[in-house]
Design a protein around this motif. Structure first.
Motif, PDB file in Angstrom:
ATOM      1  N   GLY A  12       0.800  -1.229   0.000  1.00 42.32           N
ATOM      2  CA  GLY A  12       0.000   0.000   0.000  1.00 42.32           C
ATOM      3  C   GLY A  12       0.824   1.266   0.000  1.00 42.32           C
ATOM      4  N   VAL A  13       1.907   1.293   0.764  1.00 43.89           N
ATOM      5  CA  VAL A  13       2.703   2.527   0.871  1.00 43.89           C
ATOM      6  C   VAL A  13       3.345   2.890  -0.465  1.00 43.89           C
ATOM      7  N   PRO A  14       4.050   1.963  -1.177  1.00 39.37           N
ATOM      8  CA  PRO A  14       4.605   2.345  -2.496  1.00 39.37           C
ATOM      9  C   PRO A  14       3.513   2.711  -3.501  1.00 39.37           C
ATOM     10  N   LEU A  15       2.321   2.043  -3.406  1.00 35.20           N
ATOM     11  CA  LEU A  15       1.241   2.360  -4.332  1.00 35.20           C
ATOM     12  C   LEU A  15       0.753   3.788  -4.131  1.00 35.20           C
ATOM     13  N   ALA A  16       0.578   4.197  -2.853  1.00 33.61           N
ATOM     14  CA  ALA A  16       0.151   5.592  -2.593  1.00 33.61           C
ATOM     15  C   ALA A  16       1.204   6.582  -3.076  1.00 33.61           C
ATOM     16  N   GLY A  17       2.478   6.281  -2.806  1.00 34.84           N
ATOM     17  CA  GLY A  17       3.541   7.183  -3.270  1.00 34.84           C
ATOM     18  C   GLY A  17       3.588   7.266  -4.774  1.00 34.84           C
ATOM     19  N   ALA A  18       3.395   6.125  -5.467  1.00 36.82           N
ATOM     20  CA  ALA A  18       3.436   6.141  -6.933  1.00 36.82           C
ATOM     21  C   ALA A  18       2.266   6.925  -7.502  1.00 36.82           C
ATOM     22  N   LEU A  19       1.040   6.792  -6.904  1.00 38.40           N
ATOM     23  CA  LEU A  19      -0.124   7.530  -7.412  1.00 38.40           C
ATOM     24  C   LEU A  19       0.085   9.035  -7.289  1.00 38.40           C
ATOM     25  N   TYR A  20       0.550   9.480  -6.136  1.00 33.45           N
ATOM     26  CA  TYR A  20       0.765  10.931  -5.974  1.00 33.45           C
ATOM     27  C   TYR A  20       1.893  11.422  -6.864  1.00 33.45           C
ATOM     28  N   LEU A  21       2.916  10.589  -7.094  1.00 37.30           N
ATOM     29  CA  LEU A  21       4.015  10.987  -7.963  1.00 37.30           C
ATOM     30  C   LEU A  21       3.549  11.112  -9.403  1.00 37.30           C
ATOM     31  N   LEU A  22       2.674  10.191  -9.836  1.00 38.04           N
ATOM     32  CA  LEU A  22       2.117  10.296 -11.184  1.00 38.04           C
ATOM     33  C   LEU A  22       1.195  11.505 -11.318  1.00 38.04           C
ATOM     34  N   GLY A  23       0.459  11.806 -10.239  1.00 42.51           N
ATOM     35  CA  GLY A  23      -0.424  12.984 -10.289  1.00 42.51           C
ATOM     36  C   GLY A  23       0.358  14.270 -10.488  1.00 42.51           C
ATOM     37  N   TRP A  24       1.521  14.384  -9.789  1.00 44.78           N
ATOM     38  CA  TRP A  24       2.369  15.564  -9.989  1.00 44.78           C
ATOM     39  C   TRP A  24       2.982  15.564 -11.391  1.00 44.78           C
ATOM     40  N   ALA A  25       3.360  14.381 -11.889  1.00 43.84           N
ATOM     41  CA  ALA A  25       4.031  14.330 -13.193  1.00 43.84           C
ATOM     42  C   ALA A  25       3.076  14.660 -14.326  1.00 43.84           C
ATOM     43  N   TRP A  26       1.829  14.205 -14.244  1.00 52.21           N
ATOM     44  CA  TRP A  26       0.876  14.434 -15.333  1.00 52.21           C
ATOM     45  C   TRP A  26      -0.027  15.652 -15.066  1.00 52.21           C
ATOM     46  N   ASN A  27       0.247  16.379 -13.969  1.00 49.89           N
ATOM     47  CA  ASN A  27      -0.505  17.594 -13.619  1.00 49.89           C
ATOM     48  C   ASN A  27      -1.986  17.285 -13.451  1.00 49.89           C
ATOM     49  N   VAL A  28      -2.285  16.171 -12.726  1.00 53.22           N
ATOM     50  CA  VAL A  28      -3.658  15.772 -12.458  1.00 53.22           C
ATOM     51  C   VAL A  28      -4.061  16.371 -11.114  1.00 53.22           C
ATOM     52  N   GLU A  29      -5.286  16.906 -11.070  1.00 58.03           N
ATOM     53  CA  GLU A  29      -5.768  17.485  -9.825  1.00 58.03           C
ATOM     54  C   GLU A  29      -5.919  16.380  -8.792  1.00 58.03           C
ATOM     55  N   MET A  30      -5.150  16.483  -7.765  1.00 58.34           N
ATOM     56  CA  MET A  30      -5.152  15.428  -6.752  1.00 58.34           C
ATOM     57  C   MET A  30      -6.221  15.676  -5.711  1.00 58.34           C
ATOM     58  N   LEU A  31      -6.617  14.616  -5.083  1.00 58.88           N
ATOM     59  CA  LEU A  31      -7.558  14.731  -3.977  1.00 58.88           C
ATOM     60  C   LEU A  31      -6.861  15.362  -2.806  1.00 58.88           C
ATOM     61  N   ARG A  32      -7.507  16.304  -2.199  1.00 58.08           N
ATOM     62  CA  ARG A  32      -6.924  16.966  -1.046  1.00 58.08           C
ATOM     63  C   ARG A  32      -7.809  16.692   0.160  1.00 58.08           C
ATOM     64  N   PRO A  33      -7.227  16.643   1.347  1.00 54.73           N
ATOM     65  CA  PRO A  33      -8.028  16.381   2.551  1.00 54.73           C
ATOM     66  C   PRO A  33      -8.966  17.538   2.830  1.00 54.73           C
ATOM     67  N   GLY A  34      -9.938  17.232   3.723  1.00 54.66           N
ATOM     68  CA  GLY A  34     -10.942  18.242   4.024  1.00 54.66           C
ATOM     69  C   GLY A  34     -10.428  19.332   4.917  1.00 54.66           C
TER      70      GLY A  34
END
Length: 791
Positions: A12-34
Motif C-alpha cells: 500500500g505505501v509504495p502504491l500511494a507514493g506512486a499515485l501521488y508521484l504520477l499525479g504531480w508528473a501528469w498535472n492531475v488534480e489530486m484529492l486533497r483532505p478536508g
C-alpha cells in the motif's frame, strides 16, 4: 495477522507514493483532505516507494545474497530524502532538490510545496530503522525509532483531526506546515508494517506472545492508538455536514472517549475474567494430573529417584523406601551416594552419557544390592535434574548365577554322559519320535557295521541288516526300536543277528525303551545293543561241560554204584555188618553226587532255553495229591494238609518238572519246620492263573535271605547241618521251571513266623496270550523286602 499487516504496508505505501508521484508528473488534480495541510509531495512519494521496497525485501522468507544490501540501500534513499527535507526546513539551505524535481516532472508544476517537517522527521526515523540489521541491540533501537515515527505521524494526523475541535476555522496543527491526511495515514501504515515485519522480535514479540500482557496489548494498543483519531474524524464530518455545532464537538469527543475507555476497561475485565476461569480450570486439571502422576510414581513397582545437578535426592517413591530400607524423610536432601556409593552418574554430567547401566547399591543395614538404572533428564523450575528408574536385580543375579552353575553342572554331566556313551561296551542309539534325529555312539556304529549319521528310521518293509536268531528276515515293525516307538512300551531284551556289509553276522541282544516328555508324550526311543558272541561261546563251553559231566562222570559213578552194590551183597553173605555199613555210606554218597550232577545238568538245560517243557493239561488237585502220595515219606506225610479252594481248571504243565518243584518246596518245608508242626499246601484260582503255596511254621527267613533265596548257589545264613551237602540249586531250578511255564515264584516270610513259598501257573494253553502273572494281595513280586520276592 502481523505479517499480513506488514505485507499490506509493503504493497500500500509504495502504491500511494506512486499515485501521488504520477499525479504531480501528469498535472492531475489530486484529492486533497478536508482540512488544511501539505499534500504528499513528489519527494515524499519517492521516499514512500523506497521505504515500501525496503520493507518488502525484509519480509522475504528465503533471503538471497543481494537481498540485505538492496534493502539497506532502499532504506538509505528514504533516509536521505527525509534528512535533506528536514535540513532545508531547519536551515533554509536548498541542495537543488526542488530544481531536480521540476526537471524530472518536465516543468509541469510551476512550484512544488516543501514537505512538512513532521513528514521529514518520520521519513528520517523510518529510513534509519529500516537500514538497521535485525540482531542484538539494533532491534531495540529500531523499535524506538519506529515508535517515535509512529508518534510523529499520529501527531500530524491528530493535528488535522483534533484542531477544529478546539477553535473556529480549519487551521491544522502547525498552521500551513502540517502534513496532509494521505501522508499521515501512509506513514502510520509504514511504521506499523515495520513493527509487524518480525513478530517474534522486539516490541512486537511482547504483543504477539501468548501471555496475559500480550492478550491485553493486542486489544488495548489498537484502540488507544486509532480510537481518538477515528472519533475526531467522525466529529469533523458531522460538523461539516452541520449535524452538530462547534460548541458540541468537544463535549461529544470527551464523552465518547470516556465511554469508549470505560467500555474498553469492561471488555478487558471480562476478558481477564475468562482468562482467570481458564487459568483456574487449567490449574485444577494440572493439580489433578499432578495427583495422578504422583500416584503413578508412588504405586509403580520400580524404585524411582529424582536427583538434582548437585547429586541431592529430591524425590523418593514408596518402592525405593522398601528396597533401600530408608524412610523417605531420611533421604530427601541427602546425597545419592548414601544409596549408590559409586554415584548415580558415574562421573558424567547430566546432559551427556545418560542411559541404562548396571550399578551397585547399599541398603540401610549395609547389605549390597545389584541394580540396573535408567536415567532420564528432567527440566523444572529448580533447574535440570535426573529421574532414575531403578530395578533391583539381586534375585535375578542370584538366579543367573545359579543358572550358570546349573549350566556348568549340566555341561559336566553331559561330558560325563558323553564319555560314558563313547566308551561303554554297549551300543546305544537314540531316535526322535518322528523317526529322525538318529544319534548313535561309536560302539553302536561298530556293532551295526555302518555309520548312522544322517540316517532316518524307516517303519515299513523288511530290515536289510537285522535278522532273527535263526537267520530269517525281520520286518521293521518287529525291530525293538521301531516297536517301542510305535507302542510306547519297553521292548526286549531280544536276540538278533546283524548282517554286516562283508556278509558276516554278529549276534546282539537288543532292548528299547521309550523316552517320555513332561506331558507323557513319547519324545523318542533309546535302544541298546550288546554283543553276545562271548555269551554264545560260553554257552557252547557250558554245553561241552555238561556233555563232559554227562558222559565222563555219570558213567564212572554208575559203575561205582554197581560195584558197591555187589560188594555190599558179598559182605552181607559173609555177615560182615561193619564193612556192609561202610559200603552203604559209600552208596549214599554216590547217590548224593549223582543228584548234584543231575541238578547241574537240569540247571544248564533250563538256562540254555534250548529244551522246551513238554506241557499237557493236568488236573492240578489230583496232581498235588499224587505228589503227596508218591514223593513224601510216610513218616512226614501226615503233617501235610492239602487245601483246594473251589474247582480248578486244567493247567498245561510239564508234569515231571513241576513235580520236582512241588517236591522241592515240600521237602524244604518239612526240613526247616519243627517236628510235629503242620504244613499246609494250598491251591487257589486267580484271574488267568492258578497259585500253589506251601506254608510252614519254621523259623522263617530274614529280609536279606528272602531277597536272594531263589538265586543260583545261594544258601541261607542259618543253614543247618541237614542241608550242608546241598549246592543251593533247588530253588534256583524251581524258579527256572516255573518261569519256563510262564509263571512266577516268590516267598512271604518273617523271622520266627514261618514261610510261605508260592508259585503261579497260567491257565491259558501254550501259544495263547496269558494275563500278566498276579501276586496275592496285589503285592509287588520284585519288592525284595522279604514280603514278596520274585525270581
Amino acid at each position: 495477522m502481523a505479517r499480513g499487516i506488514a505485507w499490506l504496508a509493503t504493497l500500500g505505501v509504495p502504491l500511494a507514493g506512486a499515485l501521488y508521484l504520477l499525479g504531480w508528473a501528469w498535472n492531475v488534480e489530486m484529492l486533497r483532505p478536508g482540512v488544511a495541510g501539505i499534500p504528499m509531495t513528489p519527494e515524499t512519494g519517492i521516499a514512500m516507494i523506497f521505504g515500501g521496497a525496503a520493507l518488502g525485501l525484509r519480509l522475504r522468507r528465503r533471503p538471497s545474497r543481494h537481498q540485505e544490501p538492496a534493502a539497506t540501500a532502499c532504506a538509505l534513499v528514504m533516509l536521505a530524502i527525509g534528512a535533506v527535507s528536514l535540513l532545508r526546513d531547519l536551515t533554509g539551505w536548498d541542495a537543488g532538490a526542488e530544481a531536480l524535481m521540476l526537471r524530472l516532472l518536465d516543468e509541469h508544476a510551476s512550484a512544488l510545496p516543501r514537505p512538512s517537517p513532521l513528514s521529514a522527521i518520520c521519513m528520517t526515523l523510518l529510513g534509519v530503522a529500516l537500514a538497521l540489521p535485525e540482531r542484538g541491540r539494533c532491534v531495540q533501537l529500531r523499535d524506538t525509532l519506529v515508535v517515535l515515527s509512529l508518534v510523529t505521524s499520529a501527531l500530524g494526523l491528530n493535528g488535522l483531526l483534533m484542531g477544529p475541535l478546539l477553535m473556529v476555522g480549519t487551521l491544522p496543527f502547525l498552521a500551513e506546515r502540517s502534513m496532509g491526511l494521505p501522508t499521515a495515514l501512509t506513514l502510520l501504515l509504514l511504521a506499523v508494517g515495520t513493527l509487524c515485519a518480525r513478530p517474534g522480535l522486539g516490541l512486537m514479540s511482547r504483543i504477539t506472545r501468548d501471555s496475559l500482557g500480550g492478550f491485553l496489548a493486542r486489544r488495548l494498543v489498537p484502540v488507544v492508538l486509532i480510537g481518538p483519531s477515528l472519533v475526531g474524524m467522525v466529529l469533523m464530518l458531522l460538523h461539516d455536514a452541520r449535524a452538530i455545532n462547534l460548541e458540541a464537538k468537544l463535549p461529544i469527543f470527551a464523552t465518547i472517549v470516556s465511554a469508549g475507555g470505560a467500555a474498553l476497561v469492561l471488555l478487558s475485565a471480562r476478558a481477564l475474567d475468562l482468562i482467570e476461569a481458564y487459568r483456574q480450570q487449567a490449574t485444577s486439571a494440572l493439580e489433578s494430573s499432578e495427583a495422578r502422576y504422583r500416584g503413578l510414581l508412588e504405586t509403580t513397582p520400580a524404585p524411582l529417584l529424582t536427583v538434582d545437578a548437585r547429586g541431592l535426592l529430591r524425590f523418593v517413591n514408596t518402592e525405593a523406601e522398601r528396597v533401600f530400607g530408608y524412610p523417605r524423610e531420611e533421604l530427601l536432601g541427602r546425597e545419592v551416594e548414601v544409596l549408590v556409593p559409586e554415584g548415580l552418574f558415574g562421573g558424567r554430567s547430566l546432559d551427556t552419557g545418560l542411559g541404562e547401566r548396571a550399578i551397585h547399591g547399599r541398603r540401610k543395614d549395609g547389605s549390597p544390592l545389584s541394580l540396573e538404572v535408567r536415567l532420564s533428564p528432567v527440566s523444572g523450575p529448580e533447574g535440570p535434574s535426573v529421574l532414575a528408574v531403578v530395578r533391583d536385580v539381586t534375585e535375578r543375579e542370584r538366579h543367573l548365577a545359579s543358572v550358570q552353575r546349573a549350566r556348568e553342572e549340566a555341561e559336566l554331566q553331559r561330558s560325563q554322559v558323553q564319555a560314558l556313551l563313547d566308551h561303554t561296551p554297549v551300543g546305544i542309539v537314540f531316535v526322535a519320535a518322528d523317526g529322525g534325529g538318529l544319534v548313535a555312539n561309536p560302539v553302536a556304529e561298530q556293532l551295526l557295521g555302518r555309520p548312522l549319521e544322517g540316517v532316518t528310521l524307516e517303519m515299513t518293509g523288511d530290515s536289510p541288516f537285522v535278522l532273527t536268531a535263526d537267520g530269517k528276515p525281520v520286518h521293521r515293525t518287529d525291530v525293538p526300536i521301531v516297536r517301542a516307538l510305535l507302542t510306547g512300551q519297553l521292548v526286549g531284551p531280544e536276540e538278533f543277528l546283524i548282517l554286516h556289509p562283508d556278509g558276516s553276522r554278529l549276534p546282539v541282544l537288543m532292548t528299547a525303551a521309550p523316552v517320555f516328555g513332561p506331558g507323557g508324550k513319547v519324545r523318542g526311543v533309546v535302544s541298546t545293543a550288546q554283543d553276545v558272541t562271548t555269551r554264545h561261546e560260553l554257552d557252547r563251553l557250558r554245553e561241552e561241560y555238561v556233555s563232559l559231566i554227562s558222559h565222563d562222570l555219570r558213567n564212572p559213578l554208575h559203575t561205582i554204584s554197581l560195584r558197591v552194590g555187589l560188594l555190599r551183597r558179598a559182605l552181607r553173605e559173609r555177615n560182615l555188618e561193619r564193612e556192609e555199613s561202610m559200603t552203604e555210606s559209600i552208596q549214599r554218597s554216590v547217590a548224593w553226587m549223582s543228584s548234584m550232577i543231575e541238578e547241574l545238568l537240569e540247571g544248564a538245560r533250563l538256562e540254555s532255553q534250548r529244551e522246551t517243557p513238554r506241557r499237557e493239561p493236568r488236573d492240578l488237585a489230583r496232581f498235588l495229591e499224587g505228589v503227596l502220595e508218591q514223593d513224601v515219606a510216610p513218616d512226614v506225610r501226615e503233617r501235610f494238609h492239602l487245601e483246594v479252594q473251589g474247582s480248578l481248571p486244567p493247567v498245561w504243565v510239564d508234569a515231571t518238572r513241576l513235580e520236582r518243584v512241588v517236591v522241592n518246596l515240600m521237602t524244604n518245608a518239612a526240613k526247616y519246620s519243627p517236628g510235629g508242626q503242620p504244613i499246609t499246601v494250598r491251591a487257589q484260582l486267580q484271574p488267568g492263573q492258578v497259585v500253589v503255596s506251601v506254608t510252614d511254621l519254621g523259623p522263617g527267613l530274614s529280609p536279606a535271605d528272602a531277597a536272594h533265596v531263589f538265586d543260583k548257589y545261594y544258601r541261607t545264613r542259618k543253614s543247618g547241618a541237614a542241608d550242608a551237602k546241598g549246592l543251593g540249586l533247588g530253588l534256583y531250578i524251581s524258579r527256572l521251571i516255573i518261569e519256563a511255564h510262564g509263571g512266577r515264584i516268590w516267598v512271604e516270610s518273617e523271622p520266627g513266623r514261618g514261610s510261605t513259598f508260592s508259585f503261579s501257573l497260567p491257565v491259558a494253553p501254550p501259544g495263547a496270550t496269558p494275563l500278566p502273572p498276579q501276586v496275592p494281595n496285589g503285592q509287588d513280586p520284585a519288592a525284595g523286602d522279604g514280603s514278596a520276592v520274585s525270581a
